[in-house]
Enzyme design. Structure first.
Site, PDB file in Angstrom:
ATOM      1  N   HIS A   1       0.843  -1.196   0.000  1.00 46.48           N
ATOM      2  CA  HIS A   1       0.000   0.000   0.000  1.00 46.48           C
ATOM      3  C   HIS A   1       0.875   1.241   0.000  1.00 46.48           C
ATOM      4  O   HIS A   1       1.851   1.329   0.754  1.00 46.48           O
ATOM      5  CB  HIS A   1      -0.905  -0.002   1.231  1.00 46.48           C
ATOM      6  CG  HIS A   1      -1.794   1.200   1.315  1.00 46.48           C
ATOM      7  ND1 HIS A   1      -2.848   1.418   0.455  1.00 46.48           N
ATOM      8  CD2 HIS A   1      -1.753   2.262   2.158  1.00 46.48           C
ATOM      9  CE1 HIS A   1      -3.434   2.555   0.785  1.00 46.48           C
ATOM     10  NE2 HIS A   1      -2.796   3.088   1.806  1.00 46.48           N
TER      11      HIS A   1
ATOM     12  N   GLY B   1       2.531   5.224   4.610  1.00 44.21           N
ATOM     13  CA  GLY B   1       2.022   5.927   5.777  1.00 44.21           C
ATOM     14  C   GLY B   1       0.567   5.566   6.006  1.00 44.21           C
ATOM     15  O   GLY B   1      -0.081   4.940   5.160  1.00 44.21           O
TER      16      GLY B   1
ATOM     17  N   LYS C   1      -0.328  11.156   1.527  1.00 39.70           N
ATOM     18  CA  LYS C   1       0.517  10.551   0.494  1.00 39.70           C
ATOM     19  C   LYS C   1       0.140  11.033  -0.903  1.00 39.70           C
ATOM     20  O   LYS C   1       1.014  11.394  -1.705  1.00 39.70           O
ATOM     21  CB  LYS C   1       0.412   9.017   0.559  1.00 39.70           C
ATOM     22  CG  LYS C   1       0.877   8.408   1.869  1.00 39.70           C
ATOM     23  CD  LYS C   1       0.865   6.901   1.829  1.00 39.70           C
ATOM     24  CE  LYS C   1      -0.537   6.332   1.676  1.00 39.70           C
ATOM     25  NZ  LYS C   1      -1.405   6.625   2.844  1.00 39.70           N
ATOM     26  N   SER C   2      -1.157  11.030  -1.208  1.00 39.50           N
ATOM     27  CA  SER C   2      -1.590  11.411  -2.551  1.00 39.50           C
ATOM     28  C   SER C   2      -1.358  12.899  -2.812  1.00 39.50           C
ATOM     29  O   SER C   2      -0.987  13.292  -3.915  1.00 39.50           O
ATOM     30  CB  SER C   2      -3.075  11.071  -2.740  1.00 39.50           C
ATOM     31  OG  SER C   2      -3.281   9.675  -2.672  1.00 39.50           O
TER      32      SER C   2
ATOM     33  N   ASP D   1      -2.154   4.048  -4.441  1.00 40.00           N
ATOM     34  CA  ASP D   1      -2.895   3.169  -3.546  1.00 40.00           C
ATOM     35  C   ASP D   1      -2.244   1.797  -3.398  1.00 40.00           C
ATOM     36  O   ASP D   1      -1.849   1.404  -2.315  1.00 40.00           O
ATOM     37  CB  ASP D   1      -4.350   3.022  -3.989  1.00 40.00           C
ATOM     38  CG  ASP D   1      -5.193   2.340  -2.924  1.00 40.00           C
ATOM     39  OD1 ASP D   1      -4.966   2.614  -1.739  1.00 40.00           O
ATOM     40  OD2 ASP D   1      -6.046   1.514  -3.279  1.00 40.00           O
TER      41      ASP D   1
ATOM     42  N   ARG E   1      19.599  13.285  15.210  1.00 39.29           N
ATOM     43  CA  ARG E   1      19.952  14.505  14.498  1.00 39.29           C
ATOM     44  C   ARG E   1      20.944  14.280  13.356  1.00 39.29           C
ATOM     45  O   ARG E   1      20.858  14.939  12.322  1.00 39.29           O
ATOM     46  CB  ARG E   1      20.547  15.523  15.490  1.00 39.29           C
ATOM     47  CG  ARG E   1      19.596  15.939  16.604  1.00 39.29           C
ATOM     48  CD  ARG E   1      18.459  16.787  16.076  1.00 39.29           C
ATOM     49  NE  ARG E   1      18.921  18.053  15.555  1.00 39.29           N
ATOM     50  CZ  ARG E   1      19.135  19.143  16.281  1.00 39.29           C
ATOM     51  NH1 ARG E   1      18.911  19.113  17.600  1.00 39.29           N
ATOM     52  NH2 ARG E   1      19.553  20.260  15.724  1.00 39.29           N
TER      53      ARG E   1
END
Length: 299
Positions: A127, A142, A148-149, A166, A234
């Protein structure tokens, strides 16, 4: 791609070459003329043609009958070779397509084995949104609604290319290579909440999409509070490896928080990954400089 033309055996064009029920541990699909271990696709190159033409009429017919007795799915004449009359006749009789290619026999074999490797490769669906960013295959992952899209859309606007939204189909086509492509139903589409389904080539041109790409990097988007971001490593960042079909793929976690330009962060992550592939690690160089400065100040 093989530049094929049909010479005989038209009724056999429906013969199956790739069979999912075939023993997958040894998917040898094509090979030179071989009576002992015949392949589904028998290739007749200059050496095989020379052998056949060197036989007398009866021996040549017997040799070709042995060839068809193995029930090949197809026979390919490479190197612009001309066919034999007996070969044409037997191809029509046994319904085995006799095809001619202008390519060399080695090129024909390489192409067929490449497609066979893809067909029999281990597969999985992941996915996320798969894109080509700066020439590298990048999978955005995520939780649902993390953005995301929207991030993919911004990257496309910045000149990068969409491969799949997707769900992406991944195959391990070599011991250390995983290739990703889009399921046919979803190809060229991107879903953005609030805007619905978008046709990327219709909006941005055909160059905005790509059919497949090797997977080089995974960017995992994760919502974080400011304190969580402050507590992150870091020097080296939040990097690790994720196993995909037995191949370790670098994965970077990018915090999602107000005010962060994710498109620039993804592009920078890809550039940094490219530098690491070339042997340059900024964190290692900084640590060396710091250690050198400490040693100089202590003397």
């Amino acid at each position: 791609r093989l530049r094929l033309r049909l010479l005989a055996g038209k009724k056999g064009l429906g013969n199956i070459i790739f069979d999912a029920d075939l023993e997958k541990s040894d998917p040898i699909i094509a090979g030179p003329l071989n009576y002992i271990h015949p392949s589904p696709v028998q290739i007749i190159g200059p050496k095989e043609k020379k052998y056949l033409t060197g036989l007398n009429t009866e021996d040549q017919k017997a040799a070709l009958q042995r060839l068809f007795a193995a029930e090949p799915a197809a026979i390919i004449l490479s190197n612009r070779l001309k066919s034999l009359k007996t070969l044409d006749t037997l191809s029509d009789k046994h319904c085995v397509p006799l095809l001619a290619s202008s390519l060399k026999d080695a090129q024909v074999l390489d192409n067929l084995q490449y497609y066979a490797a893809r067909f029999f490769a281990r597969k999985t669906n992941l996915h996320g949104v798969f894109l080509e960013v700066l020439g590298m295959g990048v999978l955005l992952t995520g939780h649902s609604a993390v953005g995301k899209s929207e991030l993919a859309l911004e990257l496309i606007i910045r000149g990068h290319r969409l491969i799949a939204d997707d769900v992406t189909e991944f195959r391990r086509i070599a011991p250390d290579i995983v290739s990703g492509s889009c399921p046919p139903l979803l190809r060229e589409f991107l879903e953005v909440r609030g805007l619905g389904i978008l046709n990327i080539p219709a909006m941005f041109g055909d160059s905005a999409t790509k059919r497949s790409k090797y997977l080089h990097l995974i960017v995992h988007l994760r919502r974080m509070k400011l304190q969580e971001i402050a507590d992150m490593e870091r020097l080296r960042g939040a990097g690790r490896y994720r196993n995909v079909l037995g191949v370790d793929i670098p994965e970077i976690t990018v915090p999602v928080a107000p005010g962060r330009n994710l498109a620039i962060l993804v592009e920078t992550a890809v550039r940094n990954h490219i530098l690491k592939l070339k042997g340059y690690d900024a964190a290692e160089l900084f640590i060396e400089r710091q250690q050198q400065a400490i040693e100089e100040n202590s003397t």
